[in-house]
Write an enzyme that holds these catalytic residues in place. Sequence first.
Site, short mmCIF file in Angstrom:
data_model
loop_
_atom_site.label_atom_id
_atom_site.label_comp_id
_atom_site.label_asym_id
_atom_site.label_seq_id
_atom_site.Cartn_x
_atom_site.Cartn_y
_atom_site.Cartn_z
CG HIS A 7 -25.69 -17.12 31.13
ND1 HIS A 7 -24.70 -16.48 32.06
CD2 HIS A 7 -26.70 -16.72 31.65
CE1 HIS A 7 -25.39 -16.10 33.10
NE2 HIS A 7 -26.73 -16.21 32.84
CG LEU B 199 -8.87 -1.23 8.07
CD1 LEU B 199 -9.62 -0.54 6.50
CD2 LEU B 199 -7.69 -0.28 8.52
CE LYS C 249 -5.50 5.17 -0.86
NZ LYS C 249 -6.90 4.50 -0.46
NE ARG D 122 -30.04 -18.45 34.19
CZ ARG D 122 -30.98 -19.18 35.01
NH1 ARG D 122 -30.96 -20.62 34.75
NH2 ARG D 122 -31.78 -18.37 35.85
CG PHE E 150 -23.83 -11.59 24.49
CD1 PHE E 150 -24.61 -11.89 23.13
CD2 PHE E 150 -24.35 -11.42 25.60
CE1 PHE E 150 -26.07 -11.85 23.40
CE2 PHE E 150 -25.70 -11.44 26.14
CZ PHE E 150 -26.58 -11.84 24.58
CG HIS F 69 -3.93 -0.26 4.78
ND1 HIS F 69 -4.84 -0.24 5.76
CD2 HIS F 69 -4.02 0.69 3.74
CE1 HIS F 69 -5.63 1.28 5.64
NE2 HIS F 69 -5.08 1.62 4.34
CG HIS G 204 -1.97 -1.24 1.26
ND1 HIS G 204 -1.31 -2.56 1.37
CD2 HIS G 204 -2.99 -1.22 0.81
CE1 HIS G 204 -2.64 -3.13 1.47
NE2 HIS G 204 -3.41 -2.55 0.95
CD GLU H 39 -20.83 -7.27 23.63
OE1 GLU H 39 -20.84 -6.62 22.49
OE2 GLU H 39 -21.75 -7.55 24.35
NE ARG I 6 -24.68 -18.24 36.64
CZ ARG I 6 -25.73 -17.15 36.90
NH1 ARG I 6 -25.42 -16.07 36.40
NH2 ARG I 6 -26.87 -17.76 37.20
#
Lengths: 617, 617
Positions: free
Chosen positions: A405, A117, A239, A463, A381, A69, A29, A356, A308
């Site tokens: 869970h 990215l 660029k 759980r 999750f 990149h 790049h 998350e 847990r």
Amino acid sequence: MTTDQYLAELGQQLRVDAVRMTGHAGSGHATSSMSAADLMAVLMARHLRYDFDWPNHPGNDHLILSKGHASPLLYAAYKAAGVLSDEELMTYRTLGSRLEGHPTPRLPWVDVATGSLGQGLPIGVGIALAGKRLDEMPYRVWVMCGDSELAEGSMWEAFEHAGYERLDNLTLIADINRLGQRGPTRHGWDLDAYARRADAFGWHVVQVDGHDPAAVDAAYREALGVTDRPTVVLARTVKGRGVAAVADKEGKHGKPVPDPEAAVEELGGARSLRVEVERPAATTAPRQAHGVHTDLPRYEVGDTVATRNAYGEALAAVGRDRDDVVALDGEVSDSTRSQFFADEHPGRFFECYIAEQEMVASAVGMQVRGWTPFVSTFAAFLSRAHDFLRMAAIGRASLSLAGSHAGVAIGEDGPSQMGLEDLAMFRALHGSTVLAPCDANQTARLTAAMADGGGIRYLRTGRGGSRVIYGPDEEFTVGGSKVLRRSSRDRLTIVAAGVTVHEALRAADELAEGGTAVRVIDLYSVKPVDAHTLLEAAEETGCLLTVEDHRPEGGLGDAVLDAFTDGRPAPRLIRLAVDAMPGSATEAEQLEEAGINASAIVTAVRRQVSDVSATAA
Amino acid sequence: MTTDQYLAELGQQLRVDAVRMTGHAGSGHATSSMSAADLMAVLMARHLRYDFDWPNHPGNDHLILSKGHASPLLYAAYKAAGVLSDEELMTYRTLGSRLEGHPTPRLPWVDVATGSLGQGLPIGVGIALAGKRLDEMPYRVWVMCGDSELAEGSMWEAFEHAGYERLDNLTLIADINRLGQRGPTRHGWDLDAYARRADAFGWHVVQVDGHDPAAVDAAYREALGVTDRPTVVLARTVKGRGVAAVADKEGKHGKPVPDPEAAVEELGGARSLRVEVERPAATTAPRQAHGVHTDLPRYEVGDTVATRNAYGEALAAVGRDRDDVVALDGEVSDSTRSQFFADEHPGRFFECYIAEQEMVASAVGMQVRGWTPFVSTFAAFLSRAHDFLRMAAIGRASLSLAGSHAGVAIGEDGPSQMGLEDLAMFRALHGSTVLAPCDANQTARLTAAMADGGGIRYLRTGRGGSRVIYGPDEEFTVGGSKVLRRSSRDRLTIVAAGVTVHEALRAADELAEGGTAVRVIDLYSVKPVDAHTLLEAAEETGCLLTVEDHRPEGGLGDAVLDAFTDGRPAPRLIRLAVDAMPGSATEAEQLEEAGINASAIVTAVRRQVSDVSATAA
């Protein structure tokens, strides 16, 4: 003090080297490097505090190239700093070279892998958080990103996190060159669009011409002077800047410039400037005591305890003896039980709210600084952070995660809350460890073991309450298993983990009453698997029946295969797993509906044993 | 026109029913339902246009409960609308009930599954986009979200997408009740914090007291009057509103109220109000021609064509005959080749920029409206949308995805760009189809087949050129395979897919020259697998060697096991896969380093064949 003229020359040198490297490699790049060259030159010459001869200097600033990149720019900068030879520069993108297409920590000055990215800033936030709340040291975090990646939601999780935590030790340098891979970005050179968004998220904003070294210098100085919030330097750039054939043109992404030699000439020819990067002040990192002994919680055999809970209690205990251990949670610490750690070690607990990606990224940042993070949320999750985990593996990160869970056993909440694909996701990560304990003492031991491991380590917790079947002094090694039922007359082996271990034991007892002996293996280490024990069971019983609270693909059933792919005869195999789409129901009903409870195991074993007998007859 | 007093009473009824349902079930999110009850009541009684007797009415508005845990509120509203009996309401969260803990399309009025937070708005954006650019119909999209989920980056991808597209047919109702699961949210009742962010992303913002029906009504009316941008109604509410024991208290999330009967009394007792939801005007959806015949591109055997090119060309061709087909890409359409579709069918192409969660969510939204979306980006980056794919499967969505740049074969760009875990991720999704073609004609046929499938369908494509080995008239069925080399003397079977098919053929030819006959199976359908052909090969050759450009876990090697888990004797198994961490190198070097090229196959086969011979001797 370097002159502005020197800065301009250094910027041109970085461009020239990026053009040369990509031209030599035949790929890479170039134009994305050229837009940010002046931003990098000013940073290296005037503001970065970094000892290139001592990459682990605790006082070093951190520089993360979120737009991975643009690696040619980074490598050109390392050359200017005197730590890469021009000869090595020309190995860019070739077999065995440390100079990969996107940066990885194979280079000692690179903290984390980038190239997917939208990850550099989230990780930078983690390092900056560590600087403020763990290390309490004055190093700064500099993240350089592109404009395309500002479309990633993970960037805005990071803006939110950093703004809320008022991380004034963090500077984002945004290289707004208007062009993505395929064409123009959403906002082009509308720097105000980005400014409004960053300002709304609590950041200080500076807009600057990214090709005016004096102005860039002033922008960085302004950032350094802000003491109550992070700063983003929005730099308007071109660029492919400096080479007319590519400058501000579409279709020039991700490739060398058409005529590298002519381009070098247009850029004023090769230079060999050295940049003297200022070293940080002598300093030491905070002592992180790694206690050798942890008094883990102890559970009575026969009691009922959710795994847990054992995780949370064990983590809190590990935190007592090891002050390098930190915990992060995604606004469900009352469910994952990392709350037990938070209550006891509030200074080392990080509430990441429901974000998350940013949570895992923060943990990656903290382990850059030598901390030992434990990350928790619902197993389901964690899939939100899949790409961050993939990149963490590429970046050789050391990270523990606990997903609570697990499976249909959670009961009434229904499928959206059930971790049913987690084993598949974590098994496929390079160098990962995957653990699925079935009782509280086992969970506690494995939680402690995770703190000592390397790579991505995953622990699956449940759980509901599970019966304690192991004594508190029982030992569990990563890569091990426990044979819970065995005789010389075993007709088959049941392989289980987590909640299905208890179902397997019930099934084995019922079968034994009917005169059928079966072996039961608790394969709590799903990766690596205990090949020896599985091979022995296959040899002695001829058939392995796996039963798991997980989708049929990628979990325990597939994992046992790891012991049989060397060309030896494989045993007969039966797989019980969650094949249908569950709804809401009680735990017992869910296990029954999914066909993974004791009764389903008994039925499957009886059918198999009679089939084999019939075949033999 | 209903009175404001009626609205207040309706709100109380929804609360009462949420309290009753959760109390009866012994679990569920009462307090999260109570905060949003007035918001729901006003929407149902005054603004929603929906024919509950005809859920597929093309003119119906769409209502998405992004905060899916507040399902009791939704079900209570359905009861008020007259489509659920009180008796069914009391089946909430029990085995077999359609009233699951979180809503799914098992209920005909539910478009998509929610329950993983931060997904409802992104999907709603897709429906609103379809309304504007595909259906060109006046239906509106109403999304109700909580405040905790505003921390998810996916929400800000959606804010960006909707703001940029000026979706004035979209209204987000944000129930700002200040409390998340574990405790207070980041911004509590600081509605201005959210307002600044939404405004910066190009939305119209209204702030309102979420318990004042007249004010809420005015807010919705204001939203309906905005004609150049989406609107967010930021409603200040009280979690657990109406019941003093839980109102605005921590620790009351996700459970019934302590004394449901007393709470019902406190709320004024049970009511049986009906809400007359206004029906939409008579209208028809645009005709979506589903052509039965597609003139697919044809490739000459022996030519070299990248499978990604064949995907793009085939997709463009499918789009010619089927105007229900739409394509979405994550700013890499020049790489995935969906650009070919975009060039030919610009009105049905959606540039989603680098925001993979929002891209997949938009596609989920479009298939709600009957469109047939194809989603593409690099295989590696689809991991960003893992949780959206998981939820799409739970929501019974029909979706095609193409992941390009599979495996180490991409060459110099390095591991961050390599799809090495994609087969594992997609295989573990419920009801998924996973395809990995090796040549252009096969790719074209499978692309066309995907348009007719159900569930989540994934096609893996490669970056580099592949030799065309199948004629353009060869047929390929999902669940099939092709036996490319076979003889009665086969000593072993090589099972390959994608790039490794070509390596397998080379290896087989080299082995044949040395006098060793091996079978070669192109297992392009990784899920479902062609069990018949695999079983036959196992029986006839005794050993399966799998070779894949993927991690050893969860991919082709594990997939072949799907044919052998019914208790029959399994064959000998050998697995060649990408075990180490690649760097940058040419395609040929990468395949060699990973040990998955022809030479590695030959070596493994020779070792196995001589081992077995030695054992036999």
